[in-house]
Design a protein around this motif. Sequence first.
Motif, PDB file in Angstrom:
ATOM      1  N   VAL A   2      67.314  52.737  21.020  1.00 23.40           N
ATOM      2  CA  VAL A   2      66.616  52.268  19.831  1.00 23.40           C
ATOM      3  C   VAL A   2      65.783  53.400  19.248  1.00 23.40           C
ATOM      4  O   VAL A   2      65.093  54.120  19.984  1.00 23.40           O
ATOM      5  N   GLN A   3      65.853  53.543  17.954  1.00 22.36           N
ATOM      6  CA  GLN A   3      65.024  54.525  17.257  1.00 22.36           C
ATOM      7  C   GLN A   3      64.020  53.808  16.380  1.00 22.36           C
ATOM      8  O   GLN A   3      64.378  52.911  15.612  1.00 22.36           O
ATOM      9  N   LEU A   4      62.778  54.219  16.498  1.00 20.66           N
ATOM     10  CA  LEU A   4      61.700  53.708  15.659  1.00 20.66           C
ATOM     11  C   LEU A   4      61.175  54.863  14.820  1.00 20.66           C
ATOM     12  O   LEU A   4      60.906  55.949  15.361  1.00 20.66           O
ATOM     13  N   THR A   5      61.019  54.632  13.534  1.00 22.84           N
ATOM     14  CA  THR A   5      60.585  55.689  12.624  1.00 22.84           C
ATOM     15  C   THR A   5      59.400  55.207  11.814  1.00 22.84           C
ATOM     16  O   THR A   5      59.513  54.231  11.068  1.00 22.84           O
ATOM     17  N   LEU A  20      51.209  51.741   6.585  1.00 28.97           N
ATOM     18  CA  LEU A  20      52.183  52.382   7.458  1.00 28.97           C
ATOM     19  C   LEU A  20      53.418  51.503   7.587  1.00 28.97           C
ATOM     20  O   LEU A  20      53.308  50.273   7.610  1.00 28.97           O
ATOM     21  N   SER A  21      54.557  52.156   7.685  1.00 29.37           N
ATOM     22  CA  SER A  21      55.819  51.442   7.860  1.00 29.37           C
ATOM     23  C   SER A  21      56.505  51.895   9.141  1.00 29.37           C
ATOM     24  O   SER A  21      56.355  53.048   9.555  1.00 29.37           O
ATOM     25  N   CYS A  22      57.254  50.992   9.736  1.00 32.55           N
ATOM     26  CA  CYS A  22      58.051  51.305  10.917  1.00 32.55           C
ATOM     27  C   CYS A  22      59.430  50.684  10.727  1.00 32.55           C
ATOM     28  O   CYS A  22      59.534  49.474  10.488  1.00 32.55           O
ATOM     29  N   THR A  23      60.442  51.518  10.821  1.00 33.51           N
ATOM     30  CA  THR A  23      61.816  51.042  10.709  1.00 33.51           C
ATOM     31  C   THR A  23      62.481  51.145  12.074  1.00 33.51           C
ATOM     32  O   THR A  23      62.366  52.167  12.748  1.00 33.51           O
ATOM     33  N   MET A  79      58.499  46.816  10.102  1.00 28.36           N
ATOM     34  CA  MET A  79      57.163  46.350  10.415  1.00 28.36           C
ATOM     35  C   MET A  79      56.184  47.216   9.623  1.00 28.36           C
ATOM     36  O   MET A  79      56.472  48.378   9.330  1.00 28.36           O
ATOM     37  N   TRP A  80      55.035  46.643   9.288  1.00 24.53           N
ATOM     38  CA  TRP A  80      54.036  47.368   8.521  1.00 24.53           C
ATOM     39  C   TRP A  80      52.654  47.210   9.144  1.00 24.53           C
ATOM     40  O   TRP A  80      52.395  46.238   9.862  1.00 24.53           O
ATOM     41  N   TRP A 111      59.379  53.832  21.401  1.00 24.66           N
ATOM     42  CA  TRP A 111      58.295  54.427  20.625  1.00 24.66           C
ATOM     43  C   TRP A 111      58.837  55.272  19.489  1.00 24.66           C
ATOM     44  O   TRP A 111      59.890  55.905  19.612  1.00 24.66           O
ATOM     45  N   GLY A 112      58.082  55.287  18.398  1.00 24.33           N
ATOM     46  CA  GLY A 112      58.375  56.203  17.325  1.00 24.33           C
ATOM     47  C   GLY A 112      57.722  57.550  17.568  1.00 24.33           C
ATOM     48  O   GLY A 112      57.029  57.740  18.573  1.00 24.33           O
TER      49      GLY A 112
END
Length: 121
Positions: A2-5, A20-23, A79-80, A111-112
């Motif tokens: 899994v990749q979180l950015t 903040l954004s998380c994809t 997620m924000w 983790w990102g």
Amino acid sequence: QVQLTESGGGSVQAGASLRLSCTSSAQAFSEHAMAWFRQAPGKEREFVALIAWSGESTFYADSVKGRFTISRDNAKNMMWLQMSSLKPEDTAVYYCAGRGWGQSPTQYDFWGQGTQVNVSS
């Protein structure tokens, strides 16, 4: 894997807002809780906010309660963290964390890379 950015960090003055954004690349994104942590220089990584898989339950660190809002959109795998009334002590690298539960970094599997937030007085 899994990749979180994360994205959305920056430099602002006290009192300002940032989002903040998380994809996530996870196909099962909607099945897991997600969280935000932060780490200031010389300090341990600390819990900021947590959101349940459905988005119906959220939890916040006392230091950000009432100023930060965590949200997610499972259809978008995103997620924000809406941050308002920022303070210099909010300065840190902010991390998106996935597939876990609780306030300890050790409780999360993914983790990102982090996004820097600088708040000047």
